[in-house]
Motif scaffolding. Structure first.
Motif, short mmCIF file in Angstrom:
data_model
loop_
_atom_site.label_atom_id
_atom_site.label_comp_id
_atom_site.label_asym_id
_atom_site.label_seq_id
_atom_site.Cartn_x
_atom_site.Cartn_y
_atom_site.Cartn_z
N SER A 62 0.84 -1.20 0.00
CA SER A 62 0.00 0.00 0.00
C SER A 62 0.87 1.25 0.00
N THR A 63 1.95 1.25 0.81
CA THR A 63 2.90 2.37 0.86
C THR A 63 3.59 2.55 -0.48
N ILE A 64 3.99 1.43 -1.09
CA ILE A 64 4.69 1.47 -2.37
C ILE A 64 3.78 2.02 -3.47
N ASP A 65 2.52 1.61 -3.47
CA ASP A 65 1.57 2.10 -4.48
C ASP A 65 1.39 3.62 -4.38
N LYS A 66 1.31 4.11 -3.15
CA LYS A 66 1.17 5.56 -2.96
C LYS A 66 2.42 6.29 -3.44
N ALA A 67 3.58 5.70 -3.17
CA ALA A 67 4.84 6.31 -3.59
C ALA A 67 4.93 6.34 -5.12
N LEU A 68 4.47 5.29 -5.77
CA LEU A 68 4.52 5.23 -7.23
C LEU A 68 3.67 6.33 -7.86
N SER B 205 10.12 -10.00 1.02
CA SER B 205 10.28 -8.88 1.94
C SER B 205 11.25 -7.85 1.36
N ALA B 206 10.99 -6.58 1.61
CA ALA B 206 11.81 -5.50 1.06
C ALA B 206 13.26 -5.60 1.52
N ARG B 207 13.52 -6.19 2.70
CA ARG B 207 14.90 -6.29 3.20
C ARG B 207 15.77 -7.17 2.29
N ASN B 208 15.13 -8.02 1.47
CA ASN B 208 15.89 -8.92 0.59
C ASN B 208 16.04 -8.37 -0.82
N PHE B 209 15.57 -7.15 -1.06
CA PHE B 209 15.66 -6.53 -2.38
C PHE B 209 17.10 -6.08 -2.63
N SER B 210 17.66 -6.49 -3.75
CA SER B 210 19.06 -6.19 -4.07
C SER B 210 19.17 -4.81 -4.72
N CYS B 211 20.00 -3.93 -4.13
CA CYS B 211 20.18 -2.58 -4.68
C CYS B 211 21.48 -1.99 -4.16
N ASN B 212 21.92 -0.87 -4.76
CA ASN B 212 23.15 -0.23 -4.32
C ASN B 212 22.89 0.67 -3.11
N GLU B 213 23.95 1.29 -2.58
CA GLU B 213 23.82 2.06 -1.34
C GLU B 213 22.88 3.25 -1.49
N SER B 214 22.98 3.95 -2.62
CA SER B 214 22.12 5.11 -2.85
C SER B 214 20.65 4.69 -2.93
N GLU B 215 20.39 3.60 -3.65
CA GLU B 215 19.02 3.09 -3.76
C GLU B 215 18.51 2.61 -2.41
N SER B 216 19.40 1.98 -1.65
CA SER B 216 19.03 1.50 -0.31
C SER B 216 18.62 2.65 0.59
N VAL C 217 11.33 2.13 -7.56
CA VAL C 217 10.17 1.68 -6.77
C VAL C 217 9.30 0.73 -7.60
N LYS C 218 9.27 0.90 -8.92
CA LYS C 218 8.55 -0.06 -9.77
C LYS C 218 9.16 -1.45 -9.64
N LYS C 219 10.50 -1.52 -9.65
CA LYS C 219 11.19 -2.81 -9.49
C LYS C 219 10.91 -3.40 -8.11
N LEU C 220 10.91 -2.52 -7.10
CA LEU C 220 10.63 -2.97 -5.74
C LEU C 220 9.22 -3.53 -5.64
N LYS C 221 8.26 -2.90 -6.30
CA LYS C 221 6.87 -3.38 -6.27
C LYS C 221 6.76 -4.77 -6.89
N ILE C 222 7.42 -4.97 -8.01
CA ILE C 222 7.39 -6.30 -8.65
C ILE C 222 7.97 -7.35 -7.71
N PHE C 223 9.07 -6.99 -7.06
CA PHE C 223 9.74 -7.90 -6.12
C PHE C 223 8.81 -8.26 -4.95
N CYS C 224 8.18 -7.24 -4.37
CA CYS C 224 7.30 -7.47 -3.21
C CYS C 224 5.98 -8.13 -3.62
N ASP C 225 5.51 -7.86 -4.83
CA ASP C 225 4.29 -8.52 -5.33
C ASP C 225 4.45 -10.04 -5.39
N GLU C 226 5.69 -10.48 -5.51
CA GLU C 226 5.98 -11.91 -5.57
C GLU C 226 6.09 -12.54 -4.18
N GLY C 227 5.79 -11.75 -3.15
CA GLY C 227 5.78 -12.27 -1.78
C GLY C 227 7.10 -12.11 -1.05
#
Length: 365
Positions: free
Chosen positions: A138-144, A176-187, A164-174
């Motif tokens: 819900s938070t991600i959808d509002k941010a998008l 957790s955001a803590r396991n999303f792979s990204c660089n320091e700036s994105e983190s 955030v679009k990539k993050l939504k796809i990742f979380c839509d698959e069930g």
């Protein structure tokens, strides 16, 4: 430095019993959902045997340990992300903490009801994680929606929108955001969203006295350990009921009680230390005749940043840090002898403080 671990779980899993033991307080721990409504906060000293050694070396007037802050958050239920069971209020409380300790019921007791009417730790975990993930989506959808509008006139926002679009796809698959792979700036950008599933987490299996006596995992806690074995998520086992009893005893009685259960130390000591690690914290020491003190810093802190924990003027006027390693000080048994033996060294602004460093700061304001 004030960072907080939130204690979460379903109703009647033993959260408040464990919190009571941690803080030696008397928060109600009744056998019905939502007994805990307002979040209760407790500040608990970090067990650290190094302070006892430093006390013998310096003979100070007082000794001050580092602390860990815990928040007891009311039990979540299915539908919390849609407001069920005061869900919005509880999810808001989780959003305020820096890390999560998820208490999972791994004991049977016919006198304590289970909100789902059976003991199943994996189902219970998935139930809560689903609610947290739904809240995050819900938070991600509002941010998008917000970023899509802003990205039309700002290229930087366009990059955030794509992230955030990539993050939504990742979380839509069930996931957790803590396991999303990204660089320091994105983190850092994702951290600014305060997502619930992005917070570091550990699991606490609340077991019964019988399992504690045998020291080997029971059928429920074994399921929990197996689930998180591969990804190295921290799982600890303790008996909340026994820990609460231990917390009411003096030191002599505690030792006798611990020996009955073949325990070297209270399980709560392990929990507090693991919580400190989960928050990505470490300690350095200052010593003198007036006080020996453990100071809390984020791992990877520079010497000036560590100095700011004592006073902001120490960071502003930082000149150098005089460092003696704790192991050297323990071995030599005297600050003077350590210096005379060449075990003290001066470090500048680039020095990264290590856990257990004994430091004297030179500064000029």
């Amino acid at each position: 430095m004030s960072l907080t671990c939130g204690i979460i779980g379903l109703p009647n899993v033993g959260k408040s019993t464990i919190f009571n033991a941690l803080t030696s307080s008397s928060i109600p721990a009744e056998n019905y959902p939502f007994c805990t409504i307002e979040p209760h906060i407790g500040i608990v000293p970090l067990p650290d045997s190094r302070l006892e050694v430093l006390e013998k070396i310096y003979s100070p007037e007082k000794v001050t340990p580092a602390n860990v802050e815990f928040t007891d958050i009311a039990g979540l239920v299915k539908g919390a992300s849609k407001g069920e069971g005061l869900g919005n209020q509880f999810l808001g409380q989780i959003r305020q903490v820096d890390a999560i300790i998820h208490v999972v019921r791994c004991f049977e007791d016919e006198n304590i009801s289970h909100v789902e009417e059976s003991i199943d730790p994996i189902r219970d975990i998935e139930l809560i994680e689903t609610e947290l993930l739904l809240a995050d989506l819900s938070t991600i959808d509002k941010a998008l929606k917000r970023l899509e509008k802003l990205s039309r006139s700002d290229k930087k926002m366009g990059a955030d929108f794509e992230l955030v679009k990539k993050l939504k796809i990742f979380c839509d698959e069930g996931n957790s955001a803590r396991n999303f792979s990204c660089n320091e700036s994105e983190s850092n950008f994702i951290k600014s969203m305060f997502l619930l599933t992005a917070k570091p987490i550990m699991y606490l299996a609340n077991i019964n006295e019988g399992e504690l006596m045998t020291s080997s995992p029971g059928k429920f806690s074994e399921l929990l350990l197996a689930k998180f074995n591969e990804d190295e998520t921290e799982v600890i086992r303790l008996c909340g009921k026994v820990e609460q009893e231990i917390s009411t005893l003096d030191s002599g009685e505690q030792l006798e009680y611990l020996s009955e259960y073949n325990l070297k130390e209270p399980g709560l000591n392990i929990l507090i230390k693991k919580a400190f690690d989960l928050l990505n914290l470490e300690t350095y020491f200052t010593g003198g005749v007036s006080e020996v003190r453990a100071w809390t810093i984020k791992k990877g802190s520079s010497a000036p940043k560590a100095a700011s924990e004592i006073h902001t003027d120490f960071e502003k006027g930082f000149i150098k840090a005089e460092i003696i390693k704790y192991d050297d000080l323990e071995r030599i048994g005297s600050e003077k002898l350590a210096k005379d033996s060449g075990l003290s060294r001066l470090e500048g602004k680039e020095y990264i403080v290590q856990d257990g460093d004994c430091i004297f700061f030179h500064f000029n304001v």
